[in-house]
Design a protein around this motif. Structure first.
Motif, PDB file in Angstrom:
ATOM      1  N   ASN A  69       0.837  -1.211   0.000  1.00  0.00           N
ATOM      2  CA  ASN A  69       0.000   0.000   0.000  1.00  0.00           C
ATOM      3  C   ASN A  69       0.867   1.253   0.000  1.00  0.00           C
ATOM      4  O   ASN A  69       0.564   2.241  -0.673  1.00  0.00           O
ATOM      5  CB  ASN A  69      -0.887   0.045   1.249  1.00  0.00           C
ATOM      6  N   ILE A  70       1.950   1.203   0.798  1.00  0.00           N
ATOM      7  CA  ILE A  70       2.837   2.371   0.879  1.00  0.00           C
ATOM      8  C   ILE A  70       3.519   2.594  -0.464  1.00  0.00           C
ATOM      9  O   ILE A  70       3.558   3.712  -0.979  1.00  0.00           O
ATOM     10  CB  ILE A  70       3.879   2.160   2.002  1.00  0.00           C
ATOM     11  N   VAL A  71       4.021   1.494  -1.037  1.00  0.00           N
ATOM     12  CA  VAL A  71       4.727   1.614  -2.320  1.00  0.00           C
ATOM     13  C   VAL A  71       3.779   2.162  -3.388  1.00  0.00           C
ATOM     14  O   VAL A  71       4.144   3.052  -4.162  1.00  0.00           O
ATOM     15  CB  VAL A  71       5.285   0.236  -2.742  1.00  0.00           C
ATOM     16  N   THR A  72       2.549   1.654  -3.404  1.00  0.00           N
ATOM     17  CA  THR A  72       1.611   2.085  -4.441  1.00  0.00           C
ATOM     18  C   THR A  72       1.191   3.536  -4.241  1.00  0.00           C
ATOM     19  O   THR A  72       1.085   4.300  -5.200  1.00  0.00           O
ATOM     20  CB  THR A  72       0.372   1.181  -4.451  1.00  0.00           C
ATOM     21  N   SER A  73       0.967   3.934  -2.972  1.00  0.00           N
ATOM     22  CA  SER A  73       0.550   5.318  -2.756  1.00  0.00           C
ATOM     23  C   SER A  73       1.694   6.267  -3.114  1.00  0.00           C
ATOM     24  O   SER A  73       1.465   7.364  -3.607  1.00  0.00           O
ATOM     25  CB  SER A  73       0.090   5.540  -1.319  1.00  0.00           C
ATOM     26  N   TRP A  74       2.920   5.815  -2.907  1.00  0.00           N
ATOM     27  CA  TRP A  74       4.077   6.627  -3.319  1.00  0.00           C
ATOM     28  C   TRP A  74       4.062   6.812  -4.835  1.00  0.00           C
ATOM     29  O   TRP A  74       4.228   7.911  -5.349  1.00  0.00           O
ATOM     30  CB  TRP A  74       5.374   5.959  -2.873  1.00  0.00           C
ATOM     31  N   SER A  75       3.831   5.707  -5.542  1.00  0.00           N
ATOM     32  CA  SER A  75       3.865   5.779  -6.992  1.00  0.00           C
ATOM     33  C   SER A  75       2.710   6.626  -7.525  1.00  0.00           C
ATOM     34  O   SER A  75       2.859   7.386  -8.474  1.00  0.00           O
ATOM     35  CB  SER A  75       3.791   4.372  -7.563  1.00  0.00           C
ATOM     36  N   TRP A  76       1.553   6.498  -6.875  1.00  0.00           N
ATOM     37  CA  TRP A  76       0.345   7.170  -7.350  1.00  0.00           C
ATOM     38  C   TRP A  76       0.438   8.670  -7.079  1.00  0.00           C
ATOM     39  O   TRP A  76       0.221   9.501  -7.946  1.00  0.00           O
ATOM     40  CB  TRP A  76      -0.863   6.554  -6.641  1.00  0.00           C
ATOM     41  N   PHE A  77       0.751   9.036  -5.823  1.00  0.00           N
ATOM     42  CA  PHE A  77       0.731  10.452  -5.440  1.00  0.00           C
ATOM     43  C   PHE A  77       2.111  11.021  -5.122  1.00  0.00           C
ATOM     44  O   PHE A  77       2.406  12.144  -5.480  1.00  0.00           O
ATOM     45  CB  PHE A  77      -0.162  10.661  -4.220  1.00  0.00           C
ATOM     46  N   GLY A  78       2.932  10.221  -4.399  1.00  0.00           N
ATOM     47  CA  GLY A  78       4.199  10.747  -3.903  1.00  0.00           C
ATOM     48  C   GLY A  78       5.059  11.299  -5.020  1.00  0.00           C
ATOM     49  O   GLY A  78       5.639  12.385  -4.896  1.00  0.00           O
ATOM     50  N   THR A  79       5.132  10.573  -6.149  1.00  0.00           N
ATOM     51  CA  THR A  79       6.010  11.017  -7.229  1.00  0.00           C
ATOM     52  C   THR A  79       5.534  12.344  -7.805  1.00  0.00           C
ATOM     53  O   THR A  79       6.333  13.109  -8.322  1.00  0.00           O
ATOM     54  CB  THR A  79       6.062   9.974  -8.351  1.00  0.00           C
ATOM     55  N   ASN A  80       4.229  12.645  -7.700  1.00  0.00           N
ATOM     56  CA  ASN A  80       3.733  13.931  -8.192  1.00  0.00           C
ATOM     57  C   ASN A  80       4.090  15.071  -7.253  1.00  0.00           C
ATOM     58  O   ASN A  80       3.985  16.229  -7.611  1.00  0.00           O
ATOM     59  CB  ASN A  80       2.218  13.912  -8.338  1.00  0.00           C
TER      60      ASN A  80
END
Lengths: 385, 616
Positions: free
Chosen positions: B554-565
């Motif tokens: 979940n953490i990895v995916t939320s990073w990819s989804w929002f964090g990178t933006n």
């Protein structure tokens, strides 16, 4: 053999993948400080990367394994694991296909970074170009006019512009005094103390001061390469010193060996055996906004070797593949009258397509096997009524 | 099963259907008095696309006010009614307290005092313009990534004030009360002046004051045009052929007649000012008839979008998912089978509505489902629900339903917050303008996100149940099977999606992989899923370990989804107050907490590891 056992173990795979995640994460956040190109060199194409936990703060960087090291170890681990447990059976076939695909992809990345080249071509509407330039590399050129509009161009790559280096050019030689890979140039009157006073005795550069600056990291900025060069006729006295830079437009001329020569520093060029003529560039925006709707360049390919003379259209997501090169619509400038193409040579561009298909099919195969097993096990436990 | 139970299992879903029916009834019921419903369906071009006035008004209100309802007594009841007031009675609209100011420094700059509400009216803000404008110019010259919270707030307020002014000038010129007669006078005077100019050219006698009068009127109209970016009048072909109202007035000089759209808005405005419902409604009806004959495609699209806005299917879905979740949770304690069936049926109703909503958006845009961050949230929820429906059909223990409703609700909530930033059906930038890659790469990778979140959520249920009650062996086995299966799917989708993205990059930029943040984020998901599978196969983790790892997904995916933006805002001290960044950090912290719970060992003997378990 304990080494081979370790090399072929799943434990090593998981550890390496873990390190890969750390590297990718750190390599992502470091882009804010260093820019994408430097991160690629220092993290993903290196053996060891240094992670600066608090950039600018007083901490010491932590070493982490770099992309090259991890890539090689992962390939070794993969080969060793399959070597140790290789057995040709339908059960294993899926796994072998998946891992061969991944191997192909890793190799593809290595080859494309070794063999691939990226340059740019900017053409004005109605004009013709037969070369591309490398945005991050420069060269020093000395041009001898040969009459009938012909010229002999001697290009010295940036890597050979070492302070004190001397290049004999037939009748005279050119000596490099100071080379600035990236620099700031200001009129002498505006320059502060940190600038080096000009050494030029001739040409544009007489009134300018130069300062060394760090290489550019941002994608949209170019280095301004500068150098002081001296022209020394064979067996004669120095003819003077010039300041050359790609900040100056056009070349500077000098007399030597009975001819008028020109010299300059410019983006390194890659000449093509064909020319591209830009017939028309169009750039539409959505009504009432600045959001680009499309860019397209209508071009003509002129190839004297094959006698080709045909029109083509390059637009977003529709590149032109020609002569082993691919031309992409990358940008535009001068109020939409200049079109900029990204020119790429990548002889292994097909590998990702093949490996994607292999891994995708392999995963589908293996997971379907799992699913079928799970269903049949469940039916055994709870037989259908 | 008794008849009573059977009825109960159908009763809750039936109530949900009734709830939907009432929402649809409300949205389609004809209006009484001034017909703002039909006013809202009138198509215009704004933000580069044909949209109904209703969407224009809703998106503007969401952006300015954060919600679609305006405070105060006698305030317009719907966004379309607000737009009518803003453009036809601007002085009244200027007193509505809709501009939000949260930042204290910004409040200080505007010299306003904090009242009970944090909203201020345009009229209240007007005296602050001399202070706001130089600040906006100063900040506008710097890079937006470096803005402080105060600077962000100020730029947002400036943008909203501009938007407000553009809408104010969209359908009428403030200050002109009798639009139809003003427009006609304009046309007559300019035509007369042209005759006089002709006389002047031929060297005859001419009326100078008629020329002066007309040219001052022309200047008024020419000054009006740059004040709005709303295109009200269909003129040429397609969405590019629309004209602004002032431009269409100038066009009408050649044709010696007002364009039907221009005339319609003049009549609508005049009728609105006098609150003449009959004239208002018949002007709209006449214009709709004209549109039906001349621009039926644009009218149909705008009407469909208005209906979609009115029903708000994703809001209804959120309510249904809450109901489904509650039924599923209660079913574990009481009335197991009845409530489980009810929960699953409610979920299916929600899924159907979710699908219809997604389909309508695709139809309106003429695009595959995912085109921006907002639609990715809608689609992640949808994908996760489809996958968990399969799990529920397979396992029949309400876990699939519970997880589906949690993920569905959470992603729709995120989507709602993303919709506050503007038009969610915006046009695509040139590089994204390819239905093939949007349909393949984007859809597949978003399914990868769905699956990774789904596996993480099932694992959370496992880890949260463990401290409170012993999980029966069969339930543990089915949870394990679900997580394992979903991770397998996630690996497949995220891998194929990532590589397709590389191939798209190769097609459009000439490089397969460039290590940019979004690409790296996607790769992290692939590697993490692969790591879970290898760790499981190698016996490095077992049931509990796999669950803990799945939560980290979940953490990895939320990073990819929002964090990178958020890179560029989140890493420096000034970015830390950004609301989205705080939410993301809070989410990640909560996941870490749940993982820590999972690391606590259960008392009792270690269960033996057998090969059956290994296969999940």
């Amino acid at each position: 053999m304990p080494v081979f056992k370790l090399l072929s173990s799943l434990r090593l795979t998981v550890t390496l993948l873990g390190f890969a995640m750390v590297l990718i994460f750190v390599g992502t956040i470091t882009q804010v400080e260093l820019g994408i190109h430097e991160v690629q060199e220092k993290f993903f194409r290196s053996w060891l990367a240094w992670w600066d936990v608090m950039p600018g703060g007083k901490t010491f960087p932590i070493p982490i394994p770099g992309g090259t090291l991890l890539g090689i170890l992962l390939i070794a681990n993969l080969l060793a694991a399959h070597g140790a447990r290789f057995k040709l059976s339908w059960n294993k076939a899926g796994m072998i296909v998946i891992h061969s695909g991944i191997l192909l992809m890793l190799l593809g990345e290595i080859f494309s970074s070794l063999l691939g080249r990226e340059a740019q071509m900017a053409v004005n509407e109605g004009e013709i170009s037969n070369y591309s330039t490398f945005p991050r590399e420069t060269e020093l050129v000395v041009i001898r006019p040969d009459g009938d509009g012909l010229e002999t161009v001697t290009a010295i790559p940036q890597a050979r512009l070492i302070d004190g280096a001397q290049f004999p050019l037939g009748g005279f030689s050119l000596k490099i005094h100071s080379h600035y890979p990236n620099s700031e140039i200001l009129p002498q009157s505006e320059a502060g103390e940190t600038f080096d006073k000009t050494r030029a005795t001739d040409g544009f550069g007489k009134a300018y001061a130069v300062r060394r600056t760090p290489r550019e990291t941002a994608d949209d900025r170019r280095d301004l390469t500068s150098a002081f060069v001296e022209i020394i006729p064979d067996g004669g006295k120095s003819q003077g010193c010039w300041l050359l830079s790609n900040a100056f437009k056009g070349g500077q001329s000098f007399e030597a060996a009975g001819k008028t020569w020109r010299m300059s520093i410019r983006q390194r060029r890659l000449y093509h055996p064909f020319s591209i003529k830009l017939l028309d560039f169009s750039h539409d925006r959505y009504l009432g906004t600045n959001v680009p709707k499309n860019f397209s360049s209508k071009i003509k390919i002129l190839n004297p070797d094959t006698g080709e003379n045909r029109e083509d259209l390059i637009y977003m997501n529709h590149p032109l593949r020609y002569g082993g090169l691919t031309f992409y619509q990358a940008g535009f400038e001068n109020n939409d009258s200049t079109s900029i193409f990204q020119v790429v040579r990548n002889p292994v561009w097909t590998l990702p397509y093949i490996s994607c298909a292999m891994v995708g099919c392999g995963l589908l195969w293996v997971f379907s096997q799992h699913l079928i097993k799970a269903i049949s096990r469940r039916n055994k436990l709870h037989p259908a009524p | 099963m008794s008849t009573l139970r059977k009825i109960t299992a159908w009763l809750i879903p039936a109530l949900c259907l009734l709830f939907i029916a009432s929402a649809v009834f409300n949205a389609t019921r004809p209006a009484t008095g001034l017909d703002f419903k039909n006013f809202g369906t009138l198509p215009v071009v704004s933000n580069g696309r044909v949209q109904p006035l209703d969407s224009l008004a809703r998106n503007a209100l969401l952006s300015i006010h954060g919600k679609q309802r305006i405070p105060g007594d006698g305030a317009p009841a719907t966004p379309a009614a607000w737009l009518a007031e803003l453009t036809f009675k601007p002085a009244l609209a200027d007193t509505r307290k809709i501009f939000l100011i949260h930042h204290d420094d910004l409040l200080g700059l505007t010299k306003l005092t904090r009242g009970e509400e944090k909203s201020y009216s345009y009229a209240q803000l007007l005296p602050a313009f001399p202070a706001l404008q130089p600040e906006a110019r100063r900040i506008g010259a710097t890079k937006s990534q470096t803005w402080s919270p105060y600077e962000n707030a100020l730029m947002l307020l400036t943008r909203n004030l501009t938007l407000y002014n553009q809408l104010k000038h969209a359908l009428a010129l403030p200050g002109q009360d009798q639009l139809e007669s003003e427009f006609n006078i304009f046309l007559t005077h300019v035509s007369e002046a042209l005759v006089e100019v002709g006389k002047q050219d031929r060297g005859g006698d001419f009326n100078q004051s008629a020329i002066d009068n007309a040219s001052s009127r022309m200047r008024t109209v020419a000054d009006w045009a740059p004040m709005t970016e709303v295109y009200t009048t269909p003129s040429g072909d397609g969405a590019d052929g629309w004209r602004k109202l002032p431009d269409s007035l100038i066009d009408s000089i050649d044709k010696r007649a007002l364009h039907p759209a221009t005339l319609a808005y003049a009549r609508i405005g005049d009728a609105y000012r006098t609150m003449d419902a009959t004239a208002f409604n018949s002007a709209i009806k006449d214009y709709r008839t004209w549109l039906r004959e001349n621009r039926s495609d644009h009218l149909k699209k705008a009407s469909a979008e208005t209906l979609f806005n009115g029903i708000a299917p994703f809001y209804l879905c959120m309510v249904l998912y809450v109901v489904a979740f509650l039924c599923a949770i209660v079913s574990w304690l009481w009335q197991g089978r009845t409530l489980r069936q009810a929960a699953f049926r409610v979920l299916l109703i929600g899924l159907t509505l979710h699908t219809i909503g997604l389909g309508t958006r695709m139809m309106l845009e003429g695009r595959p489902p995912v085109t921006n961050l907002y639609s990715s949230a809608i689609f992640i929820g949808w994908g996760a629900i489809i996958l968990s429906t399969v799990l529920e059909l397979f396992h029949r223990n309400a876990i699939g339903t519970a997880v589906a409703s949690v993920v569905g609700f959470a992603t729709l909530l995120i989507a709602h917050h993303l919709s506050l930033s503007g038009d969610t059906l915006e046009m695509m930038r040139a590089v994204l303008d390819t239905n093939f890659w949007l349909a393949t790469h984007v859809v597949v990778i978003t399914l990868g996100y769905s699956a990774t979140f789904l596996a993480g959520t099932i694992a959370i249920i496992y880890l949260l149940r463990r401290p409170f009650a012993h999980i029966p062996k069969s339930t543990a086995a089915s949870l394990r099977g679900m997580v394992y299966g979903v991770i397998c799917f996630a690996t497949l989708a995220s891998f194929v999606g990532t590589v397709l993205g590389g191939i798209w990059a190769d097609q459009s930029w000439g490089r397969f992989w460039g290590w940019d943040p979004k690409e790296n984020g996607a790769l992290l998901i692939v590697i993490w899923n692969a790591m879970i599978l290898h760790a499981r196969w190698g016996g490095m983790v077992r049931e509990r370990g796999m669950m803990v790892m799945a939560v980290f997904g979940n953490i990895v995916t939320s990073w990819s989804w929002f964090g990178t933006n958020m890179l560029g805002i989140g890493l420096h001290s000034y970015g830390f107050t950004d609301a989205a960044f705080l939410w993301l950090s809070a989410f990640m912290a909560s996941q870490l907490f749940i993982m820590t719970l999972g690391l606590i060992r259960e008392r009792g003997p270690k269960p033996p590891l057998n090969s059956l378990e290994l296969l999940g």
